[in-house]
Design a protein around this motif. Structure first.
Motif, PDB file in Angstrom:
ATOM      1  N   SER A  29       8.730  30.509  11.758  1.00 26.74           N
ATOM      2  CA  SER A  29      10.039  30.690  11.112  1.00 26.74           C
ATOM      3  C   SER A  29      10.713  31.968  11.590  1.00 26.74           C
ATOM      4  O   SER A  29      11.940  32.005  11.752  1.00 26.74           O
ATOM      5  CB  SER A  29       9.879  30.733   9.601  1.00 26.74           C
ATOM      6  N   MET A  30       9.918  33.014  11.795  1.00 26.00           N
ATOM      7  CA  MET A  30      10.492  34.259  12.300  1.00 26.00           C
ATOM      8  C   MET A  30      11.177  34.003  13.643  1.00 26.00           C
ATOM      9  O   MET A  30      12.271  34.501  13.883  1.00 26.00           O
ATOM     10  CB  MET A  30       9.400  35.321  12.460  1.00 26.00           C
ATOM     11  N   GLU A  31      10.534  33.198  14.483  1.00 22.74           N
ATOM     12  CA  GLU A  31      11.104  32.898  15.798  1.00 22.74           C
ATOM     13  C   GLU A  31      12.289  31.949  15.701  1.00 22.74           C
ATOM     14  O   GLU A  31      13.354  32.217  16.256  1.00 22.74           O
ATOM     15  CB  GLU A  31      10.040  32.259  16.698  1.00 22.74           C
ATOM     16  N   ARG A  32      12.112  30.831  15.014  1.00 21.92           N
ATOM     17  CA  ARG A  32      13.133  29.774  14.998  1.00 21.92           C
ATOM     18  C   ARG A  32      14.320  30.103  14.110  1.00 21.92           C
ATOM     19  O   ARG A  32      15.455  29.870  14.488  1.00 21.92           O
ATOM     20  CB  ARG A  32      12.511  28.452  14.562  1.00 21.92           C
ATOM     21  N   GLU A  33      14.056  30.587  12.913  1.00 25.79           N
ATOM     22  CA  GLU A  33      15.141  30.816  11.963  1.00 25.79           C
ATOM     23  C   GLU A  33      15.806  32.177  12.135  1.00 25.79           C
ATOM     24  O   GLU A  33      17.014  32.310  11.971  1.00 25.79           O
ATOM     25  CB  GLU A  33      14.619  30.658  10.535  1.00 25.79           C
ATOM     26  N   ASP A  34      15.007  33.195  12.433  1.00 23.81           N
ATOM     27  CA  ASP A  34      15.547  34.545  12.525  1.00 23.81           C
ATOM     28  C   ASP A  34      15.749  35.008  13.960  1.00 23.81           C
ATOM     29  O   ASP A  34      16.297  36.084  14.191  1.00 23.81           O
ATOM     30  CB  ASP A  34      14.640  35.521  11.781  1.00 23.81           C
ATOM     31  N   GLY A  35      15.268  34.226  14.917  1.00 19.64           N
ATOM     32  CA  GLY A  35      15.466  34.554  16.317  1.00 19.64           C
ATOM     33  C   GLY A  35      14.781  35.823  16.778  1.00 19.64           C
ATOM     34  O   GLY A  35      15.258  36.512  17.668  1.00 19.64           O
ATOM     35  N   ASP A  42      14.772  40.348  20.014  1.00 19.58           N
ATOM     36  CA  ASP A  42      15.562  39.145  19.744  1.00 19.58           C
ATOM     37  C   ASP A  42      15.318  38.123  20.853  1.00 19.58           C
ATOM     38  O   ASP A  42      14.472  38.323  21.724  1.00 19.58           O
ATOM     39  CB  ASP A  42      17.046  39.482  19.569  1.00 19.58           C
ATOM     40  N   ARG A  43      16.073  37.042  20.837  1.00 17.73           N
ATOM     41  CA  ARG A  43      15.877  35.972  21.830  1.00 17.73           C
ATOM     42  C   ARG A  43      16.134  36.428  23.263  1.00 17.73           C
ATOM     43  O   ARG A  43      15.610  35.863  24.204  1.00 17.73           O
ATOM     44  CB  ARG A  43      16.765  34.770  21.488  1.00 17.73           C
ATOM     45  N   GLU A  44      16.926  37.474  23.423  1.00 17.32           N
ATOM     46  CA  GLU A  44      17.218  38.009  24.759  1.00 17.32           C
ATOM     47  C   GLU A  44      16.232  39.110  25.141  1.00 17.32           C
ATOM     48  O   GLU A  44      16.441  39.819  26.120  1.00 17.32           O
ATOM     49  CB  GLU A  44      18.654  38.537  24.825  1.00 17.32           C
TER      50      GLU A  44
END
Length: 143
Positions: free
Chosen positions: A54-60, A122-124
């Motif tokens: 969830s940390m990865e998918r929802e909060d990025g 973050d995702r970047e």
């Protein structure tokens, strides 16, 4: 918050050494301890009521490993049942540090102790502070 405060400060995970994890000398190959550190870390986070997915998918956000240390004290061998104790050592801003102790369950011999240091990204892959909803849970177990 009271639910988080009742959680143990040290989480416990168990693994059994698979034959594929041993080397030609019949002992666990050293890099496998890093995999077991990850098992302990994920279980620790789950024990606080958080979910890494969830940390990865929802909060990025991700928690990138930036430093690892391990001190090997005794060998583990095929079919040993191991206990991984994981604790939070520090959590401040974008930096999180976990400590680990891996023991053979049958005799409580400490096989390896180590630490991992992580940076929240973050995702970047840009550094960012840990969001408050996670930071407060981590802070509660550091007290």
């Amino acid at each position: 918050m009271s639910e988080v405060e009742t959680k143990p400060v040290v989480s416990e995970s168990r693994v059994r050494v698979r034959y594929a994890e041993t080397d030609q000398m019949g002992v666990v190959y050293h890099a496998n301890y890093l995999v077991w550190f990850e098992i302990g870390r994920v279980d620790f986070i789950r024990g606080l009521g958080m979910d890494y997915r969830s940390m990865e998918r929802e909060d990025g956000l991700g928690i990138a490993v930036v430093d690892v240390s391990a001190r090997y004290k005794a060998p583990a061998r095929y079919d040993d049942e191991l206990r991984i104790e994981t604790r939070l050592v520090a959590a401040r801003g974008a930096v999180i540090k976990f400590g680990y102790k891996v023991m053979r369950n049958s005799d409580d011999v400490v096989l390896c102790e180590g630490e991992t240091v992580h940076v929240v990204v973050d995702r970047e892959m840009k550094k960012r502070s840990l969001p408050e909803k996670y930071a407060s849970r981590f802070a509660a177990v550091l007290i």
